[in-house]
Design a protein around this motif. Structure first.
Motif, PDB file in Angstrom:
ATOM      1  N   LEU A 215       0.825  -1.209   0.000  1.00 47.66           N
ATOM      2  CA  LEU A 215       0.000   0.000   0.000  1.00 47.66           C
ATOM      3  C   LEU A 215       0.861   1.262   0.000  1.00 47.66           C
ATOM      4  CD1 LEU A 215      -2.790  -1.011   2.544  1.00 47.66           C
ATOM      5  CD2 LEU A 215      -2.974  -0.860   0.055  1.00 47.66           C
ATOM      6  N   LEU A 216       1.971   1.237   0.748  1.00 45.78           N
ATOM      7  CA  LEU A 216       2.864   2.395   0.769  1.00 45.78           C
ATOM      8  C   LEU A 216       3.505   2.621  -0.592  1.00 45.78           C
ATOM      9  CD1 LEU A 216       4.691   2.046   4.210  1.00 45.78           C
ATOM     10  CD2 LEU A 216       3.097   3.839   3.521  1.00 45.78           C
ATOM     11  N   VAL A 217       3.953   1.542  -1.225  1.00 49.54           N
ATOM     12  CA  VAL A 217       4.594   1.658  -2.540  1.00 49.54           C
ATOM     13  C   VAL A 217       3.610   2.214  -3.563  1.00 49.54           C
ATOM     14  CG1 VAL A 217       5.587   0.347  -4.456  1.00 49.54           C
ATOM     15  CG2 VAL A 217       6.308  -0.135  -2.111  1.00 49.54           C
ATOM     16  N   VAL A 218       2.391   1.689  -3.564  1.00 48.21           N
ATOM     17  CA  VAL A 218       1.387   2.158  -4.525  1.00 48.21           C
ATOM     18  C   VAL A 218       1.029   3.616  -4.270  1.00 48.21           C
ATOM     19  CG1 VAL A 218      -1.031   1.894  -5.237  1.00 48.21           C
ATOM     20  CG2 VAL A 218       0.432  -0.113  -5.005  1.00 48.21           C
ATOM     21  N   SER A 219       1.017   4.027  -2.997  1.00 45.08           N
ATOM     22  CA  SER A 219       0.671   5.419  -2.684  1.00 45.08           C
ATOM     23  C   SER A 219       1.665   6.403  -3.286  1.00 45.08           C
ATOM     24  CB  SER A 219       0.602   5.614  -1.161  1.00 45.08           C
ATOM     25  OG  SER A 219       1.896   5.630  -0.587  1.00 45.08           O
ATOM     26  N   LEU A 220       2.872   5.950  -3.560  1.00 43.89           N
ATOM     27  CA  LEU A 220       3.892   6.835  -4.114  1.00 43.89           C
ATOM     28  C   LEU A 220       3.770   7.027  -5.615  1.00 43.89           C
ATOM     29  CD1 LEU A 220       7.034   5.634  -2.121  1.00 43.89           C
ATOM     30  CD2 LEU A 220       5.675   7.688  -1.731  1.00 43.89           C
ATOM     31  N   VAL A 221       2.920   6.237  -6.260  1.00 44.14           N
ATOM     32  CA  VAL A 221       2.791   6.343  -7.723  1.00 44.14           C
ATOM     33  C   VAL A 221       1.351   6.575  -8.164  1.00 44.14           C
ATOM     34  CG1 VAL A 221       4.872   5.028  -8.259  1.00 44.14           C
ATOM     35  CG2 VAL A 221       2.718   3.806  -7.892  1.00 44.14           C
ATOM     36  N   ARG A 222       0.487   6.935  -7.224  1.00 44.95           N
ATOM     37  CA  ARG A 222      -0.912   7.252  -7.571  1.00 44.95           C
ATOM     38  C   ARG A 222      -1.279   8.620  -6.999  1.00 44.95           C
ATOM     39  NH1 ARG A 222      -4.627   3.513  -9.472  1.00 44.95           N
ATOM     40  NH2 ARG A 222      -6.313   4.661  -8.462  1.00 44.95           N
ATOM     41  N   PHE A 223      -1.752   9.499  -7.866  1.00 46.08           N
ATOM     42  CA  PHE A 223      -2.119  10.854  -7.464  1.00 46.08           C
ATOM     43  C   PHE A 223      -3.403  11.259  -8.184  1.00 46.08           C
ATOM     44  CE2 PHE A 223       2.458  10.400  -7.376  1.00 46.08           C
ATOM     45  CZ  PHE A 223       2.821  10.951  -6.167  1.00 46.08           C
ATOM     46  N   ARG A 224      -4.054  12.264  -7.636  1.00 43.17           N
ATOM     47  CA  ARG A 224      -5.192  12.893  -8.304  1.00 43.17           C
ATOM     48  C   ARG A 224      -4.939  14.389  -8.304  1.00 43.17           C
ATOM     49  NH1 ARG A 224      -9.982  11.596 -10.155  1.00 43.17           N
ATOM     50  NH2 ARG A 224     -11.707  13.078 -10.159  1.00 43.17           N
ATOM     51  N   VAL A 225      -5.012  14.980  -9.483  1.00 43.05           N
ATOM     52  CA  VAL A 225      -4.786  16.412  -9.635  1.00 43.05           C
ATOM     53  C   VAL A 225      -6.120  17.087  -9.894  1.00 43.05           C
ATOM     54  CG1 VAL A 225      -3.636  18.196 -10.975  1.00 43.05           C
ATOM     55  CG2 VAL A 225      -2.470  16.036 -10.524  1.00 43.05           C
ATOM     56  N   ILE A 226      -6.410  18.144  -9.140  1.00 43.88           N
ATOM     57  CA  ILE A 226      -7.668  18.884  -9.293  1.00 43.88           C
ATOM     58  C   ILE A 226      -7.344  20.365  -9.457  1.00 43.88           C
ATOM     59  CG2 ILE A 226      -9.886  19.482  -8.238  1.00 43.88           C
ATOM     60  CD1 ILE A 226      -9.675  16.905  -6.600  1.00 43.88           C
ATOM     61  N   VAL A 227      -7.875  20.953 -10.515  1.00 47.68           N
ATOM     62  CA  VAL A 227      -7.712  22.389 -10.764  1.00 47.68           C
ATOM     63  C   VAL A 227      -9.090  23.022 -10.784  1.00 47.68           C
ATOM     64  CG1 VAL A 227      -6.919  24.144 -12.378  1.00 47.68           C
ATOM     65  CG2 VAL A 227      -5.611  22.029 -12.102  1.00 47.68           C
ATOM     66  N   ASP A 228      -9.324  23.984  -9.900  1.00 45.90           N
ATOM     67  CA  ASP A 228     -10.565  24.741  -9.925  1.00 45.90           C
ATOM     68  C   ASP A 228     -10.238  26.213  -9.715  1.00 45.90           C
ATOM     69  OD1 ASP A 228     -10.023  24.870  -7.208  1.00 45.90           O
ATOM     70  OD2 ASP A 228     -11.503  23.342  -6.685  1.00 45.90           O
ATOM     71  N   GLU A 229     -11.257  27.034  -9.549  1.00 50.94           N
ATOM     72  CA  GLU A 229     -11.021  28.481  -9.513  1.00 50.94           C
ATOM     73  C   GLU A 229     -10.141  28.945  -8.354  1.00 50.94           C
ATOM     74  OE1 GLU A 229     -14.435  30.869 -10.010  1.00 50.94           O
ATOM     75  OE2 GLU A 229     -15.029  29.949 -11.910  1.00 50.94           O
ATOM     76  N   PRO A 230     -10.271  28.389  -7.140  1.00 48.96           N
ATOM     77  CA  PRO A 230      -9.418  28.921  -6.069  1.00 48.96           C
ATOM     78  C   PRO A 230      -8.009  28.334  -6.011  1.00 48.96           C
ATOM     79  CG  PRO A 230     -11.018  27.403  -5.144  1.00 48.96           C
ATOM     80  CD  PRO A 230     -11.342  27.534  -6.609  1.00 48.96           C
ATOM     81  N   GLU A 231      -7.838  27.053  -6.445  1.00 50.00           N
ATOM     82  CA  GLU A 231      -6.538  26.440  -6.189  1.00 50.00           C
ATOM     83  C   GLU A 231      -6.262  25.220  -7.060  1.00 50.00           C
ATOM     84  OE1 GLU A 231      -6.888  25.556  -2.061  1.00 50.00           O
ATOM     85  OE2 GLU A 231      -8.243  23.858  -2.361  1.00 50.00           O
ATOM     86  N   ILE A 232      -5.000  24.765  -6.959  1.00 49.82           N
ATOM     87  CA  ILE A 232      -4.536  23.540  -7.592  1.00 49.82           C
ATOM     88  C   ILE A 232      -4.184  22.581  -6.456  1.00 49.82           C
ATOM     89  CG2 ILE A 232      -2.823  22.527  -9.146  1.00 49.82           C
ATOM     90  CD1 ILE A 232      -2.225  25.725  -9.633  1.00 49.82           C
ATOM     91  N   ARG A 233      -4.716  21.362  -6.520  1.00 46.02           N
ATOM     92  CA  ARG A 233      -4.446  20.386  -5.470  1.00 46.02           C
ATOM     93  C   ARG A 233      -3.896  19.094  -6.062  1.00 46.02           C
ATOM     94  NH1 ARG A 233     -10.079  19.634  -3.191  1.00 46.02           N
ATOM     95  NH2 ARG A 233     -10.649  20.700  -5.124  1.00 46.02           N
ATOM     96  N   VAL A 234      -2.898  18.544  -5.400  1.00 52.25           N
ATOM     97  CA  VAL A 234      -2.381  17.220  -5.729  1.00 52.25           C
ATOM     98  C   VAL A 234      -2.734  16.312  -4.552  1.00 52.25           C
ATOM     99  CG1 VAL A 234      -0.352  15.830  -6.252  1.00 52.25           C
ATOM    100  CG2 VAL A 234      -0.503  18.180  -7.114  1.00 52.25           C
TER     101      VAL A 234
END
Length: 319
Positions: A215-234
């Protein structure tokens, strides 16, 4: 705005928790000492004990191991200036080690209560897997309380006219990194040694350790990027690993990225000071520059849309 040096949650989970676990070993030994042999078994081969020490000497050894190894790893969580994702990852790993050592020590002492001959005892192997898993869960809980204390610098200029613009509707989100299929395969590869050990030892404890590692290894290669009007989140591990406001964006461009050639590998990487990359595939990437000096590269098929939308939002803030 002053830079914060210490993350309070990091102090509690990264420093206080390991210290309390070390103290717990002393207290438990003191309470149980009248019921323990003068020499207790502290190390086992596959069949019988092959190492012995006094209960007090074992308590000191366990305390030092807890603080040096577990506490040494998790202490990074208290350093507010360090990268948030790194602090979270190290906290999970550190408390997994703390949980393993503390639980094994508890089982070691418990099995020798009122025993005349410690050489006849055996260590409950379940304590290894359970301790690692419990520590990992506690680390994940602690990681969710850590915060990014980065000082934000507002941009005062518009993006260059040569950068892309887009009218793509917001929010824009993308799962970057290994696909679900790839993550399952990677987890299976990581878990395979644990399965072999579990079958050979006829015990489930290796599955706890290697499952948590997977689970730790997989967490290092899976992300979700969200861009909306106030901010950018990874997003990583179900939590925001990096957050930047649109009012910090100086400009966004598109580039072709090769993870190993450009950043030395996959995952959340750094290339020089304040140059970060969420690089999980070869191909297009959005490259975002911020007023505070940070630079963030994200490999995604939606690079053109994200870059164009960020520049459009940055244009609008100055009007």
């Amino acid at each position: 705005m002053k830079h914060r040096v210490v993350d309070p949650a990091g102090v509690v989970f990264g420093l206080v928790v390991p210290l309390l676990c070390a103290v717990f070993g002393f207290v438990l030994t003191k309470i149980w000492e009248p019921r323990l042999p003068e020499q207790i078994a502290t190390h086992w081969t596959t069949t019988s004990p092959d190492g012995f020490s006094t209960p007090s000497a074992n308590a000191w050894t366990i305390a030092l191991l807890t603080l040096l190894f577990g506490g040494g790893l998790s202490a990074i969580a208290a350093l507010a200036p360090a990268m948030l994702m790194m602090r979270r990852f190290m906290l999970v790993v550190g408390l997994s080690v703390v949980g393993l050592i503390t639980t094994v020590n508890f089982a070691l002492l418990y099995t020798q209560l009122d025993v005349a001959d410690p050489s006849t005892t055996s260590l409950p192997l379940w304590s290894i897997g359970v301790g690692f898993a419990v520590g990992g869960v506690l680390g994940w809980i602690g990681a969710s309380f850590l915060r990014d204390y980065r000082v934000r610098t507002l941009a005062t200029i518009e993006p260059s006219a040569g950068l892309p613009r887009s009218s793509c509707p917001l929010p824009i989100s993308d799962d970057v990194g290994f696909s679900t299929k790839g993550s399952v395969i990677l987890t299976a590869i990581t878990l395979a040694p644990g399965v072999i050990m579990a079958l050979a030892m006829r015990s489930l404890w290796p599955l706890f350790i290697f499952g948590a590692l997977g689970l730790l290894v997989v967490s290092l290669v899976r992300f979700r990027v969200i861009v909306d009007e106030p901010e950018i989140r990874v997003i990583n591990m179900g939590m925001a690993a990096m957050t930047y406001g649109i009012d910090e964006v100086v400009g966004a461009d598109v580039a072709e990225i090769k993870p190993f050639a450009d950043f030395g590998g996959w995952g959340l990487k750094t290339k020089g000071r304040r140059n970060y990359g969420v690089v999980t595939r070869t191909g297009p990437a959005v490259v975002i520059t911020f007023a505070g000096g940070d630079r963030l590269t994200i490999t995604t098929p939606k690079a053109e849309d994200i870059a164009g939308s960020l520049n459009r939002l940055a244009d609008a803030r100055t009007r």
